[in-house]
Design a protein around this motif. Sequence first.
Motif, PDB file in Angstrom:
ATOM      1  N   ASN A  84       0.852  -1.189   0.000  1.00 55.84           N
ATOM      2  CA  ASN A  84       0.000   0.000   0.000  1.00 55.84           C
ATOM      3  C   ASN A  84       0.888   1.240   0.000  1.00 55.84           C
ATOM      4  O   ASN A  84       1.903   1.283   0.702  1.00 55.84           O
ATOM      5  CB  ASN A  84      -0.921   0.027   1.221  1.00 55.84           C
ATOM      6  CG  ASN A  84      -1.903   1.191   1.180  1.00 55.84           C
ATOM      7  OD1 ASN A  84      -1.607   2.276   1.689  1.00 55.84           O
ATOM      8  ND2 ASN A  84      -3.061   0.987   0.574  1.00 55.84           N
ATOM      9  N   LYS A  85       0.505   2.233  -0.757  1.00 57.47           N
ATOM     10  CA  LYS A  85       1.380   3.398  -0.918  1.00 57.47           C
ATOM     11  C   LYS A  85       1.507   4.245   0.343  1.00 57.47           C
ATOM     12  O   LYS A  85       2.408   5.086   0.428  1.00 57.47           O
ATOM     13  CB  LYS A  85       0.891   4.261  -2.075  1.00 57.47           C
ATOM     14  CG  LYS A  85      -0.442   4.951  -1.868  1.00 57.47           C
ATOM     15  CD  LYS A  85      -0.787   5.779  -3.098  1.00 57.47           C
ATOM     16  CE  LYS A  85      -2.082   6.552  -2.938  1.00 57.47           C
ATOM     17  NZ  LYS A  85      -2.383   7.359  -4.153  1.00 57.47           N
ATOM     18  N   TYR A  86       0.639   4.041   1.333  1.00 58.22           N
ATOM     19  CA  TYR A  86       0.744   4.793   2.586  1.00 58.22           C
ATOM     20  C   TYR A  86       1.390   3.982   3.711  1.00 58.22           C
ATOM     21  O   TYR A  86       1.538   4.483   4.827  1.00 58.22           O
ATOM     22  CB  TYR A  86      -0.642   5.262   3.045  1.00 58.22           C
ATOM     23  CG  TYR A  86      -1.285   6.256   2.105  1.00 58.22           C
ATOM     24  CD1 TYR A  86      -0.786   7.547   1.968  1.00 58.22           C
ATOM     25  CD2 TYR A  86      -2.385   5.894   1.336  1.00 58.22           C
ATOM     26  CE1 TYR A  86      -1.365   8.462   1.098  1.00 58.22           C
ATOM     27  CE2 TYR A  86      -2.977   6.803   0.462  1.00 58.22           C
ATOM     28  CZ  TYR A  86      -2.468   8.077   0.344  1.00 58.22           C
ATOM     29  OH  TYR A  86      -3.040   8.980  -0.524  1.00 58.22           O
ATOM     30  N   ASN A  87       1.754   2.744   3.451  1.00 61.90           N
ATOM     31  CA  ASN A  87       2.262   1.876   4.523  1.00 61.90           C
ATOM     32  C   ASN A  87       3.511   2.423   5.197  1.00 61.90           C
ATOM     33  O   ASN A  87       3.636   2.372   6.418  1.00 61.90           O
ATOM     34  CB  ASN A  87       2.552   0.476   3.976  1.00 61.90           C
ATOM     35  CG  ASN A  87       1.327  -0.415   3.967  1.00 61.90           C
ATOM     36  OD1 ASN A  87       0.360  -0.166   4.677  1.00 61.90           O
ATOM     37  ND2 ASN A  87       1.374  -1.455   3.156  1.00 61.90           N
ATOM     38  N   LEU A  88       4.455   2.912   4.415  1.00 65.27           N
ATOM     39  CA  LEU A  88       5.682   3.414   5.019  1.00 65.27           C
ATOM     40  C   LEU A  88       5.427   4.659   5.861  1.00 65.27           C
ATOM     41  O   LEU A  88       6.010   4.825   6.941  1.00 65.27           O
ATOM     42  CB  LEU A  88       6.731   3.703   3.946  1.00 65.27           C
ATOM     43  CG  LEU A  88       7.370   2.475   3.288  1.00 65.27           C
ATOM     44  CD1 LEU A  88       8.300   2.890   2.156  1.00 65.27           C
ATOM     45  CD2 LEU A  88       8.128   1.634   4.316  1.00 65.27           C
ATOM     46  N   ALA A  89       4.547   5.523   5.383  1.00 69.62           N
ATOM     47  CA  ALA A  89       4.211   6.722   6.159  1.00 69.62           C
ATOM     48  C   ALA A  89       3.563   6.339   7.485  1.00 69.62           C
ATOM     49  O   ALA A  89       3.888   6.895   8.548  1.00 69.62           O
ATOM     50  CB  ALA A  89       3.280   7.622   5.348  1.00 69.62           C
ATOM     51  N   ILE A  90       2.651   5.374   7.433  1.00 61.08           N
ATOM     52  CA  ILE A  90       1.960   4.949   8.655  1.00 61.08           C
ATOM     53  C   ILE A  90       2.924   4.246   9.600  1.00 61.08           C
ATOM     54  O   ILE A  90       2.971   4.548  10.804  1.00 61.08           O
ATOM     55  CB  ILE A  90       0.768   4.038   8.296  1.00 61.08           C
ATOM     56  CG1 ILE A  90      -0.318   4.865   7.597  1.00 61.08           C
ATOM     57  CG2 ILE A  90       0.210   3.355   9.540  1.00 61.08           C
ATOM     58  CD1 ILE A  90      -1.444   4.036   7.001  1.00 61.08           C
ATOM     59  N   ARG A  91       3.718   3.321   9.071  1.00 61.74           N
ATOM     60  CA  ARG A  91       4.648   2.587   9.946  1.00 61.74           C
ATOM     61  C   ARG A  91       5.649   3.524  10.600  1.00 61.74           C
ATOM     62  O   ARG A  91       5.917   3.434  11.813  1.00 61.74           O
ATOM     63  CB  ARG A  91       5.390   1.516   9.142  1.00 61.74           C
ATOM     64  CG  ARG A  91       6.134   0.503  10.026  1.00 61.74           C
ATOM     65  CD  ARG A  91       7.183  -0.248   9.245  1.00 61.74           C
ATOM     66  NE  ARG A  91       8.394   0.548   9.058  1.00 61.74           N
ATOM     67  CZ  ARG A  91       9.303   0.308   8.124  1.00 61.74           C
ATOM     68  NH1 ARG A  91       9.135  -0.681   7.271  1.00 61.74           N
ATOM     69  NH2 ARG A  91      10.382   1.076   8.034  1.00 61.74           N
TER      70      ARG A  91
END
Length: 686
Positions: A84-91
Amino acid sequence: MKKTIVMAITGLSVILGGCKSEKPKDTVAQEDNFTYEVDAFADLQILRYKVPEFESLSLQQKEMIYYLSQAAIEGRDILFDQNNKYNLAIRRTLEAIYENYQGEKTSNDYKEFEVYLKRVWFSNGIHHHYGEEKFLPGFSKEFFETQVKALPADKVPVKAGQSIDDFFKMIEPVMFDPGVMAKKVNQADGVDLIKTSANNYYGEGVSQNEVETFYAKMKNPNDTTPIMFGMNSRLVKENGQLVEKVWKVGGLYSPAIERVIGWLEKAKAVAENDAQKKVIDKLVSFYTTGDLKTFDNYAIAWVQDSLSRVDFVNGFTESYGDPLGMKASWESVVNFKNVEATKRTETISSNAQWFEDNSPVNPRFRKEKVKGVTAKVITVAQLGGDCYPSTPIGINLPNSNWIRKDYGSKSVTIENIMEAYDKAAEHSGFSEEFVWSKTELDLLHNYGFITDILHTDLHEILGHGSGQLLPGVDPDALKAYGSTIEEARADLFGLYYLPDAKLVELGITPDAEAYKAEYYRFMMNGLMTQLTRIEPGKNVEEAHMRNRQLIARWTYEKGKAENVVEFKERDGKTFVVVNDYAKLRNLFGQLLAEIQRVKSEGDFNGAKNLVENFGVKVDPKLHNEVLARYKALNLKPYKGFINPVYELVKDKDGKVTDVKISYTEGYTEQMLRYAKEFSILPTYND
């Protein structure tokens, strides 16, 4: 990748997506002071695995494992972004909150925050690693907003020119709104599978029809050695035109790929032989150029390297994360051969032609000559990407049908992972709750482990390696149903041959009755107990689960007239009972013949009918009953692993003198270390 996946459900050590469970929470599996259980939360239990015989390897082999293990972790962020393209931002936001939190850690919000962070780590993102649905935070939006705004400004992964308020507004619905990016992989019939899937393999506004048309134009039906189109790229729209953004040096994910290459080059310097060096050279060339013909050359070299004891998978391999089964997720498995246990698999692989010739499928769909089937039992030394923390216990590669036909394949059974599952699964109470009678319990006790292993061996060595496509058939013809059909084909091949007298003759099975343990377990799991992994009101979505239900439901329905398998009730509880094992084997053979026909002919409608009619729908009454019975056992349905830690020992001149292995790192400790040491990608990889 053709992978054998394990879920944790029963107290039996069973495989192929079958069942294992945890011990009661107040007990921890131990052997020689080795602790298998590390952590438990949500529906997950975290385990360790041993690496037996590591100390007996040569220094050169141990050093190679060290470098390959480092390479196995470097691609971790690639998978997060692919999912998911937001996974790194969230993690990265969650990790920053965890390390900077100043509030009350006994509050419910904080406790739920920790669980959510651990789940994101485990699933490599915000969607369930197996069920594919988005899991929601148990903490409030207000708690999250307060913590984000309390962070030092440089710890919030905002986009260029974005304020922290704007960042929160962007991330909040992705995390908290159940309707936004609800499923990582959607395989529901009748909808646009690309637009309704939340993975990051396709750009905004790209439709399923556009994807299929784009790649169909590239394919030549007369090409007998086709590349796997689209395997290593994101397909996006630029100025209204579809364009592939290739994952390579200088392309997408370049920073991580460059670091992977750096460790591969170090591994090459201590390679065991020239064949192993050739494999690494070709893999590095593929990573550098992104050329899919080069990837095929790498795959051929990898298959042909049968003498090296140390081996590895590293790269874009698994295609289950794409609803169309084309794009490949990043993963790695570092391993070495278990020499003694491999004698069993070598016996099976050396007889591959006999099994192919005697298969119940139409001779048109059999291979006239089975080539290059190599099989071994391995000891995993490191897991990475889509094989971590949740991991397979069997692998068969490469995926390319023509390479498998012309050059063969490698099949492996991962025995130290199976052992870890088995040790952690003792004394769960699952068997007593769901198995019909003492007769079946005795079967499972006496033969359950060996038939589990053998089913994996047959599934990987013979199942995936069997059969052939008819000339001109597109390898992607089955589209969204391809993965389910392929797993069903391999499972059925193993099931059909488990009772065969040939296995007793070869000394593989102890006697002619042993197979009944796996037959009973498979039917119980496919018809009933795997439902513990599905939320109330939901259908079966994941390919391995669809495969098992398809097989079990089809044989149950087709055998009804002769009461081959039935549901029985006792004390208000439902049980699966197998009344005629010989007839059940015959039904497995019939379904194998049909599944192989569908695969060989590229019969999309045939695949769709089998999967949709038998593999998807759930009986809500039975489902609710199973969930209630399972809940009372206080078990966790999924398990995963943390890796051991390797350390180079050097003398005063910097020469490597040893490689030490340790098992003391905790789950949270390992995840935070990986985030610091192996996280080179930008937060947003557009």
